[in-house]
Structure formats: structure tokens, C-alpha cells
Motif scaffolding. Structure first.
Motif, PDB file in Angstrom:
ATOM      1  N   SER A 254       0.855  -1.182   0.000  1.00 30.31           N
ATOM      2  CA  SER A 254       0.000   0.000   0.000  1.00 30.31           C
ATOM      3  C   SER A 254       0.890   1.229   0.000  1.00 30.31           C
ATOM      4  O   SER A 254       2.070   1.177   0.347  1.00 30.31           O
ATOM      5  CB  SER A 254      -0.915   0.009   1.227  1.00 30.31           C
ATOM      6  OG  SER A 254      -0.141   0.057   2.411  1.00 30.31           O
ATOM      7  N   ASP A 255       0.320   2.364  -0.415  1.00 26.21           N
ATOM      8  CA  ASP A 255       1.071   3.611  -0.424  1.00 26.21           C
ATOM      9  C   ASP A 255       1.449   4.001   1.011  1.00 26.21           C
ATOM     10  O   ASP A 255       0.801   3.581   1.975  1.00 26.21           O
ATOM     11  CB  ASP A 255       0.229   4.739  -1.018  1.00 26.21           C
ATOM     12  CG  ASP A 255      -0.142   4.486  -2.476  1.00 26.21           C
ATOM     13  OD1 ASP A 255       0.460   3.587  -3.092  1.00 26.21           O
ATOM     14  OD2 ASP A 255      -1.041   5.195  -2.970  1.00 26.21           O
TER      15      ASP A 255
ATOM     16  N   THR B 207       2.843   7.671   3.256  1.00 27.02           N
ATOM     17  CA  THR B 207       2.990   9.125   3.151  1.00 27.02           C
ATOM     18  C   THR B 207       4.027   9.604   4.151  1.00 27.02           C
ATOM     19  O   THR B 207       4.167   9.044   5.245  1.00 27.02           O
ATOM     20  CB  THR B 207       1.667   9.860   3.408  1.00 27.02           C
ATOM     21  OG1 THR B 207       1.267   9.644   4.769  1.00 27.02           O
ATOM     22  CG2 THR B 207       0.577   9.379   2.463  1.00 27.02           C
TER      23      THR B 207
ATOM     24  N   ARG C  29       3.442  13.769   1.688  1.00 24.74           N
ATOM     25  CA  ARG C  29       3.869  13.367   0.342  1.00 24.74           C
ATOM     26  C   ARG C  29       3.724  11.862   0.196  1.00 24.74           C
ATOM     27  O   ARG C  29       4.218  11.093   1.025  1.00 24.74           O
ATOM     28  CB  ARG C  29       5.309  13.780   0.065  1.00 24.74           C
ATOM     29  CG  ARG C  29       5.717  13.512  -1.384  1.00 24.74           C
ATOM     30  CD  ARG C  29       7.164  13.905  -1.653  1.00 24.74           C
ATOM     31  NE  ARG C  29       7.501  13.692  -3.046  1.00 24.74           N
ATOM     32  CZ  ARG C  29       7.819  12.513  -3.591  1.00 24.74           C
ATOM     33  NH1 ARG C  29       7.802  11.431  -2.826  1.00 24.74           N
ATOM     34  NH2 ARG C  29       8.127  12.405  -4.857  1.00 24.74           N
ATOM     35  N   VAL C  30       3.043  11.434  -0.884  1.00 24.28           N
ATOM     36  CA  VAL C  30       2.760  10.010  -1.101  1.00 24.28           C
ATOM     37  C   VAL C  30       3.944   9.331  -1.787  1.00 24.28           C
ATOM     38  O   VAL C  30       4.505   9.852  -2.766  1.00 24.28           O
ATOM     39  CB  VAL C  30       1.494   9.837  -1.955  1.00 24.28           C
ATOM     40  CG1 VAL C  30       1.254   8.351  -2.264  1.00 24.28           C
ATOM     41  CG2 VAL C  30       0.290  10.428  -1.242  1.00 24.28           C
TER      42      VAL C  30
ATOM     43  N   PRO D 154       4.230   5.914  -3.703  1.00 25.83           N
ATOM     44  CA  PRO D 154       3.344   4.854  -4.189  1.00 25.83           C
ATOM     45  C   PRO D 154       3.865   3.458  -3.893  1.00 25.83           C
ATOM     46  O   PRO D 154       5.082   3.219  -3.817  1.00 25.83           O
ATOM     47  CB  PRO D 154       3.293   5.107  -5.707  1.00 25.83           C
ATOM     48  CG  PRO D 154       3.742   6.516  -5.886  1.00 25.83           C
ATOM     49  CD  PRO D 154       4.734   6.774  -4.785  1.00 25.83           C
TER      50      PRO D 154
ATOM     51  N   THR E 286       2.661   7.826   7.549  1.00 28.03           N
ATOM     52  CA  THR E 286       1.577   6.848   7.602  1.00 28.03           C
ATOM     53  C   THR E 286       1.909   5.679   6.688  1.00 28.03           C
ATOM     54  O   THR E 286       2.594   5.834   5.668  1.00 28.03           O
ATOM     55  CB  THR E 286       0.240   7.459   7.149  1.00 28.03           C
ATOM     56  OG1 THR E 286       0.339   7.855   5.765  1.00 28.03           O
ATOM     57  CG2 THR E 286      -0.114   8.667   7.993  1.00 28.03           C
TER      58      THR E 286
END
Length: 263
Positions: free
Chosen positions: A5-6, A8, A12-13, A15, A256
Motif C-alpha cells: 500500500s502507499d 505518506t 507526500r505520497v 506509491p 503513515t
């Protein structure tokens, strides 16, 4: 905290696809494929934290050449620059270096020297038939020498593919790095005057090896090893300081999808 899963970092994400690609650079224990993904996610998160810190300090990427024809990326340059600007390792204590040396000076010796002789039975690395035959011949020569060790020079002259055959197989005085690693490993453990009980395999073929003399390197004085000890201590101090700096940034960041504590 789900795999694939992404994540952050301060909004900022990063991927999941980017993490999966990075995971190829992080070997995982057998049966734990998720370990590579987790290591990759932590590495990318930490890199992002460092890049963000560099930008917050107003640093501008100044890539340097890291290998002939290979330059840093902008992010790699920013990470190097922020570490150079922010990491202040503790100075090396000369007294601690001296105490480390004095605890066991015998650890610091000049390289050993060996006098050895060999009989090389050649065989190309990829030729299984030739290598099997070479091993068999080397084993027969070792058996013959067990019964008649004084025939070493004659057998070297007859069978060896090395120029040393003209000197009875003698290689003269050699030191670390003068021979292939497999050869050197046997020299380090073989008793003086003994012939190795098994052929020594190398990329050249199989060697019948005899150790004629060994001279252990003399203990080096502190002055001779101090630069090496100082360089190692400075490197270790920098690593500790860089880790502490990165840990502080990670603790302050909003992340996260991955836990950075203890990463």
C-alpha cells in the motif's frame, strides 16, 4: 499497516509501486518476502525525510561524480549535502585509540610471508571432464608424495603447468594477495613442511601444495596503525551521529503506512 500500500511522509505520497521496485534492492530471509517490502518502505521514507529537510534548509542539489561517468541524482546530492551540513560527529579521543591498541597489540601485525611449492594440474573452469581428470591426477600425486615426499621436485617438473616447475615447484617467498584466495587460505592453516592432504582447487585447476616456511608478521608499533584506527573511529562516530540525526527527523515526521521506530 498493510503491505503493498502507499505510504505518506509529511503529506507526500510514496506509491506502492515505487516501494515494490525498491524492494528488489533489499534481500529478505527465506519465507519472509514481506521483509524486503518493509525494508524498502522504511528506506524510501527515510530518504524522503532527508530530502525534505534539505529543501527546508534551502539547499540546492549539487551532484557529484560517484564513479567514472556516474553522477549522483538530485535527491542523492541533497541527502549528502544535508548530512554534511547537519551531522557533527564527536571528535576521536586519541587516548581511547591508544587504549584500544594497548589492549592487544598482537592484533596489529605486518602481513605474514610464506615459502611454498606447488604442482599445478591445469583445467579450464567450465570443463567438467578436464577438471575431474585434473583432480584425480592431483590426488594420485598427493598419494605418491605421502610415501615419497622427496619426489616433489621431480613430479613438479613432470606434471606442473606453472613455470615454477623449473625450480622444483618452488614459488619462493609470497605474501597475502600474491596468490588466489583458495591457495592462500590453505597456506594460512597448513603446518610448515606439510603437503596439503587434498588438492587445492582454483580457477586454474588443481594444486598440490607444500608449505616450506612461514614467517608471521612483526607486531606493528602504535604509530604505524594509529592512522588506520583513527579513520575507523571517525567513520564509526560519523555513522552514530548520522543515525541519531535521522532518528530525530523520523521522530518529528508525520508518516503513515509504515513504522519508522527502530528502523
Amino acid at each position: 499497516m498493510a503491505l503493498l500500500s502507499d505510504i505518506t511522509v509529511n503529506g507526500r505520497v510514496i506509491p506502492a509501486a515505487t516501494i515494490a521496485l525498491e524492494a528488489q534492492n533489499h534481500p529478505a530471509p527465506r519465507g519472509k518476502p514481506g521483509a524486503a517490502w518493509m525494508a524498502a518502505a522504511r528506506a524510501l521514507a527515510l530518504r524522503e525525510i532527508l530530502v525534505q529537510k534539505a529543501r527546508a534548509l534551502g539547499l540546492v542539489p549539487a551532484p557529484q561524480e560517484v564513479a567514472p561517468g556516474q553522477m549522483e541524482t538530485d535527491d542523492e546530492a541533497l541527502i549528502r549535502q544535508v548530512l554534511e551540513a547537519s551531522v557533527a560527529p564527536e571528535p576521536v579521543d586519541e587516548a581511547s585509540l591508544r587504549a584500544f591498541y594497548d589492549a592487544d597489540p598482537g592484533r596489529f601485525r605486518a602481513p605474514p610471508l610464506w615459502e611454498a611449492a606447488h604442482i599445478l594440474i591445469p583445467a579450464a573452469p567450465g570443463d567438467g571432464t578436464a577438471r575431474q581428470a585434473a583432480r584425480a591426477l592431483a590426488e594420485r600425486l598427493i598419494a605418491e608424495l605421502a610415501a615419497c615426499p622427496e619426489r616433489f621436485a621431480a613430479l613438479a617438473a613432470e606434471h606442473s603447468a606453472c613455470d615454477s616447475r623449473r625450480a622444483g615447484g618452488s614459488l619462493g617467498q609470497i605474501g597475502p594477495g600474491d596468490t588466489v584466495p583458495e591457495f592462500e587460505a590453505v597456506l594460512r592453516s597448513l603446518p610448515v613442511g606439510a603437503i596439503a592432504p587434498e588438492p587445492v582447487e582454483s580457477r586454474f585447476g588443481f594444486h598440490v601444495l607444500r608449505l616450506d616456511a612461514r614467517a608471521e608478521g612483526a607486531v606493528l608499533p602504535f604509530a604505524a596503525v594509529a592512522p588506520r584506527l583513527r579513520a575507523a573511529a571517525e567513520k564509526a562516530a560519523w555513522v552514530r551521529a548520522a543515525r541519531a540525526f535521522a532518528d530525530r527527523l523520523a521522530a518529528e515526521a508525520s508518516v503513515t503506512g509504515i513504522r519508522l521506530a527502530g528502523a
